[in-house]
Design an enzyme around this catalytic site. Structure first.
Site, PDB file in Angstrom:
ATOM      1  CG  ASP A  72      -2.189   0.853   0.911  1.00 51.91           C
ATOM      2  OD1 ASP A  72      -2.095   1.786   0.083  1.00 51.91           O
ATOM      3  OD2 ASP A  72      -3.249   0.607   1.512  1.00 51.91           O
TER       4      ASP A  72
HETATM    5  C1  NOJ Z   1      -4.101   3.828   0.036  1.00 47.76           C
HETATM    6  C2  NOJ Z   1      -5.274   2.921   0.171  1.00 47.76           C
HETATM    7  O1  NOJ Z   1      -5.211   2.237   1.402  1.00 47.76           O
HETATM    8  C3  NOJ Z   1      -5.382   1.909  -0.946  1.00 47.76           C
HETATM    9  O2  NOJ Z   1      -6.637   1.266  -0.846  1.00 47.76           O
HETATM   10  C4  NOJ Z   1      -5.208   2.554  -2.288  1.00 47.76           C
HETATM   11  O3  NOJ Z   1      -5.336   1.594  -3.295  1.00 47.76           O
HETATM   12  C5  NOJ Z   1      -3.856   3.229  -2.343  1.00 47.76           C
HETATM   13  N1  NOJ Z   1      -3.787   4.233  -1.302  1.00 47.76           N
HETATM   14  C6  NOJ Z   1      -3.599   3.873  -3.692  1.00 47.76           C
HETATM   15  O4  NOJ Z   1      -4.398   4.968  -3.883  1.00 47.76           O
END
Ligand code: NOJ
Length: 768
Positions: free
Chosen positions: A289
Site C-alpha cells: 500500500d
Molecule cells: C491507500 C489505500 O489504502 C489503498 O486502498 C489505495 O489503493 C492506495 N492508497 C492507492 O491509492
C-alpha cells in the site's frame, strides 16, 4: 451453488454484450507461458538498477510528501516500473513516450489507479453492489469500469477490496462486500472476472486484491490500527475472499498497512510467501500500500530504510508504492549479497509478465481521440441505473407507504444529501480525488424525483446545513474541502422549523440523510454511528407533522436508526448509488423497480455493540436464556436488522427444505433444495440464503454460516425450486487443533430462508 442459469445470467449477458471492446486494441492476448518466456529473456538484459526500477511505483502527482518532483528523470533511467495517481491522458502518454522511447530497454510503464466502482460512470459503492447479492452486478459494473479505465490509459486497478468488515466504526467497510466470507468470496471472484475477463489481454485491466490481510479487523475500528486475528479466524474468515480472488486468477495483490499479529503485513513473510505463494500457488505480484515499505520503520519493525527494503522484499513484496525505499536501498542490498540475484529476479519477473500479458509492449499509448466518447457511452449510464436499483435495501415499509403514487402532487424533500452531487457517488471517484466537477453530472435524489414526477408536481426543498467532518481527512485538505462550523442553536432552530413547515404543506416527505461521502472510506472511522449534524432533529420535526416520512439513506456504513425505525414510515438504504443514483432511488420509491437488495452486514443498534456479526460462536449463556446471558444490560446484543435482511414490495415463502441425502460420508456431497414462492401481488426478487451450523467438533463453530445464496425473480404466485450443494467446500473448516482443512463427522443444522434468522430447518449427518 445453484444448478441452472436464472434471469440474472441473461441480463448480465446483455450488459456485457453492450460493452464489447472499446479500446480498439489490435494486439491479441498472449498466453502466460509466452509472457513468461519473453519476461525471462528481457530480465537477462537488465541491470540491477533497471530491475529495481520495475519494482518502483512512482507517484504521478507532485506534492510535498508524495515524491515532490515529476518522475521524468527516473523514467528515462529505467527506474520506474509503474505510476499511480495519474489520470490525465496527455500526461500518461507523455510519460509512456519517455519510458518506451528514451529508456534503455524501452519497457512500458504500468499505470495504476483506484478504479473502485467506476471510472467516469460511477457505479454504487462496493458495499452497495454487495447488497445486490448478485455477483453478476459486480462483474458487469467492473467490466465496464475496466474498459473505461483501459481506454483512458489505466491498465491496473487497485480493486477489489475484499477485507471482511465486522465493525461499522471502520470507515472502509464501504469499500468491501461486508462481513461475510462466503458472500465476500463470490463478490471478489466476480470483480476479478469483470476487470480481467477470461484472461489478461490488451482489452482488460489487471486486478489488485487488497488489503492483504486482516485490515478490517483494526482495533476499535480505527483505520490503520493493529489487527490481532488468530490463524483459524484468518483462514476461516478473513483470508477466504483473498483466496477466492487468487483462484479466480487475480494478477496482483496489495499488502495492507497495519500490523497483523505484531508483524506489519508489508513485511510479513507468512502472509506474502508462505500462504500466498507456497500454499495457494500465486504467480502474480504484490505491491505495497502507499508508502507502506517506508512505514515499516514507523511501525517500529525496521530499523532504517534499508532494513525496511530488506524486510519487505525478503517477505515476498514485489513493488514499492510511492515510498522510493526500494529505489534508494535495494541496489545496495543486492550488491552486498544480502538480497540475492535470484530473489531480485523472482520479484521482478511477474511484473514484466503482467506487462506482456496486458499487451503493453505492443500498444503502450492511449488513443486520446477516443477517450471522451468511450467514457460517455450511454449504455454505461443505463447499466449504472439498473445496478443501483438492484443494490438498494428496503429496511422498513409500514402500512405499505411505498411504493409512492405517481400522481403525488406535493412532496417535501429534506436533508443535506437531497441535492448533493458531490455525495451521491460516494468516495473514490476520479473527480472526487483530484477535485473539479464530475463530467457525468450525477443525478441527485431531488433531481431523480423531479424527473419522475414531472413539472406539475410541487416539490419543496429544505436541505439544512451541509454535512461536515469535524476532523478533515488528508483528501479534504488536498481538495480544499474545509470543515464547516457546526450550526448555531438559532440556525438549527430555523432549519428545523423550515423542515416542519415544508412537511406540513406536503402529502409525503422524502428525507435524504446519512453521511457525506467523505465520512466513510480511508481514514474515516467513527466513534459513534449517529446521523451527523442536525439531521435527526429535522427528521423528528417532519415526523411530528403526522405526514408519512420516507427516509432515504446515503451512507457508507450502518448508522444509528433506532429512532427512525420506530417513527418513520419507510426506510430505503441507497448507500451511495452512483451517477444515476437519484433516478434509481426514484425508480424504487415509485415502484418501477421492486427492491431486492439485502444487507451484507449486521445492522447495529449502536456503536457500543461493535464489532457485531452474525457468524459468531455460541456463548455458554446465549442471549435468549433468561439470565446471566452475554447481552448488555442496557441494550440488546442483537442487531437492529440482521445480516441478509431486506424487504420487498411483495412477500415470499420458503417451504420444502429437503436434502437429497440426510446422511453423507466426509468426502461426499448432497444436494439441498428449497421452494421459494412469491406470495404477494407484485413481481419481485427474493434472495434465497442457505445457512449451516456444525453442532460439535474439534473447535467451536459459528452459530450460523452462509453457504449458498441465489437471487431470483418471481411473478406473483410463482414458485421456483432452488438447488444448492453441501459438500467439502461448504462443510470443511480449518481447525485450530488439527491445523488442517477438513470436514468433521457430526450433525449439521441447515436453514434456508430470507435472512440469517431463517427458521426453515433440517439436519444433515456426516459420518466417517
Ligand atoms: C491507500 C489505500 O489504502 C489503498 O486502498 C489505495 O489503493 C492506495 N492508497 C492507492 O491509492
Amino acid at each position: 451453488m445453484r444448478i441452472g442459469m436464472g434471469m440474472k445470467g441473461i441480463w448480465m449477458a446483455g450488459a456485457l454484450l453492450a460493452c464489447a471492446s472499446v479500446t480498439g486494441a489490435q494486439a491479441a492476448s498472449i498466453s502466460h507461458e509466452e509472457a513468461h518466456r519473453r519476461a525471462e529473456a528481457l530480465l537477462k538484459q537488465m541491470t540491477v538498477e533497471e530491475k529495481v526500477g520495475q519494482m518502483n511505483q512512482s507517484s504521478g502527482i507532485t506534492m510535498p510528501g508524495l515524491g515532490g518532483e515529476k518522475p521524468d528523470a527516473l523514467i528515462t533511467q529505467g527506474k520506474v516500473g509503474s505510476v499511480l495517481w495519474l489520470t490525465d491522458v496527455k500526461e500518461i502518454n507523455r510519460l509512456q513516450h519517455l519510458a518506451v522511447e528514451r529508456s534503455r530497454l524501452h519497457i512500458p510503464i504500468l499505470f495504476g489507479f483506484d478504479v473502485i466502482h467506476g471510472y467516469r460512470t460511477i457505479f454504487p459503492v462496493p458495499l452497495a453492489m454487495a447488497s445486490s447479492w448478485d455477483p453478476t452486478v459486480e462483474e458487469a459494473a467492473q467490466h465496464l469500469a475496466g474498459q473505461d479505465a483501459r481506454a483512458a490509459g489505466i491498465q491496473w486497478t487497485f480493486t477489489p477490496m475484499v477485507d471482511i468488515a465486522r465493525d461499522a466504526r471502520w470507515g472502509r467497510m464501504v469499500e468491501g462486500a461486508g462481513e461475510d466470507p462466503y458472500l465476500g468470496a463470490a463478490m471478489a471472484r466476480a470483480q476479478v472476472r469483470g476487470f480481467q475477463g477470461a484472461e489478461l489481454g490488451p482489452d482488460s485491466v489487471l486486478a489488485c486484491v487488497k488489503h492483504y490481510a486482516g485490515y478490517g479487523a483494526a482495533d476499535g475500528g480505527r483505520d490503520y490500527d493493529s489487527s490481532y486475528v488468530p490463524e483459524d479466524l484468518l483462514r476461516n474468515v478473513y483470508l477466504v475472499p483473498f483466496h477466492a480472488a487468487e483462484e479466480a486468477g487475480a494478477g496482483s495483490f496489495m499488502s495492507a498497512y497495519m500490523d497483523l499479529n505484531d508483524v506489519p503485513a508489508t513485511g510479513n513473510h507468512w502472509l506474502l510467501t508462505e500462504v500466498l505463494r507456497d500454499e495457494w500457488g500465486f504467480k502474480g505480484f504484490v505491491v505495497s500500500d502507499a508508502f507502506a515499505v517506508a512505514s515499516l520503520q514507523t511501525h517500529g519493525y525496521a530499523s532504517d530504510p534499508q532494513d525496511a527494503a530488506y524486510k519487505a522484499v525478503t517477505a515476498g513484496l514485489n513493488m514499492d508504492m510511492a515510498s522510493l525505499t526500494f529505489t534508494h536501498n535495494l541496489p545496495a542490498l543486492v550488491k552486498s549479497g544480502k538480497v540475492t540475484d535470484a530473489q531480485l529476479d523472482a520479484a521482478v519477473l511477474p511484473i514484466l509478465e503482467a506487462k506482456y500479458e496486458l499487451g503493453l509492449f505492443d500498444q503502450p499509448y492511449v488513443d486520446e481521440s477516443k477517450v471522451d466518447a468511450t467514457l460517455s457511452r450511454p449504455e454505461g449510464l443505463a447499466l449504472e441505473r439498473r445496478i443501483a436499483g438492484r443494490s438498494m435495501v428496503l429496511l422498513k415499509n409500514s402500512h405499505r407507504t411505498l411504493p409512492l403514487s405517481a400522481t403525488l402532487n406535493k412532496i417535501a424533500v429534506i436533508g443535506p444529501l437531497a441535492d448533493s452531487t458531490k455525495d451521491i457517488e460516494g468516495g473514490w471517484t476520479v473527480e472526487g480525488l483530484f477535485g473539479g466537477a464530475s463530467k457525468n453530472h450525477p443525478v441527485t435524489v431531488l433531481a431523480g424525483l423531479k424527473a419522475k414526477l414531472g413539472a406539475q408536481a410541487q416539490v419543496s426543498v429544505v436541505p439544512g446545513p451541509a454535512l461536515s467532518r469535524v476532523y478533515p481527512s488528508m483528501l479534504d485538505t488536498m481538495t480544499g474541502n474545509k470543515p464547516l462550523p457546526q450550526p448555531t442553536a438559532a440556525e438549527t432552530a430555523d432549519w428545523v422549523a423550515k423542515a416542519k413547515a415544508a412537511a406540513q404543506q406536503a402529502d409525503v416527505v422524502v428525507a435524504v440523510m446519512g453521511e457525506g461521502a467523505n465520512m466513510s472510506g480511508e481514514a474515516a472511522s467513527r466513534a459513534t454511528l449517529d446521523l451527523p449534524g442536525i439531521q435527526l432533529q429535522m427528521l423528528e420535526a417532519a415526523v411530528e407533522t403526522g405526514k408519512p416520512v420516507v427516509l432515504v439513506l446515503e451512507n457508507g456504513r450502518p448508522v444509528d436508526l433506532r429512532w427512525a425505525e420506530e417513527h418513520v414510515a419507510a426506510i430505503l438504504e441507497a448507500w451511495y448509488p452512483g451517477t444515476e443514483g437519484g433516478n434509481a432511488v426514484a425508480d424504487v420509491l415509485f415502484g418501477d423497480v421492486n427492491p431486492g437488495g439485502k444487507l451484507p452486514v449486521s445492522w447495529p443498534r449502536s456503536a457500543g455493540q461493535e464489532p457485531l456479526y452474525y457468524n459468531h460462536n455460541l456463548t455458554h449463556e446465549p442471549e435468549d436464556r433468561p439470565e446471566f446471558t452475554s447481552r448488555y444490560w442496557d441494550l440488546s446484543s442483537k442487531p437492529l436488522y440482521p445480516f441478509g435482511y431486506g424487504l420487498s414490495y411483495t412477500s415470499f415463502k420458503f417451504t420444502n427444505l429437503k436434502l437429497a441425502n440426510k446422511s453423507i460420508k466426509t468426502g461426499e456431497a448432497t444436494e439441498v433444495q428449497v421452494d421459494v414462492t412469491n406470495t404477494g401481488k407484485a413481481a419481485g426478487d427474493a434472495v434465497a440464503q442457505l445457512y449451516i451450523h456444525q453442532r460439535a467438533g474439534s473447535a467451536s463453530r459459528p452459530v450460523r454460516q452462509l453457504k449458498g445464496f441465489e437471487r431470483l425473480s418471481l411473478k406473483p404466485g410463482e414458485t421456483q425450486t432452488l438447488k444448492f450443494t453441501l459438500g467439502k467446500h461448504e462443510l470443511s473448516f480449518w481447525s485450530p487443533q488439527t491445523k488442517v482443512w477438513a470436514v468433521e463427522p457430526g450433525v449439521f443444522d441447515v436453514w434456508a430462508g430470507e435472512d440469517s434468522t431463517a427458521s426453515l430447518h433440517t439436519e444433515l449427518t456426516v459420518t466417517e
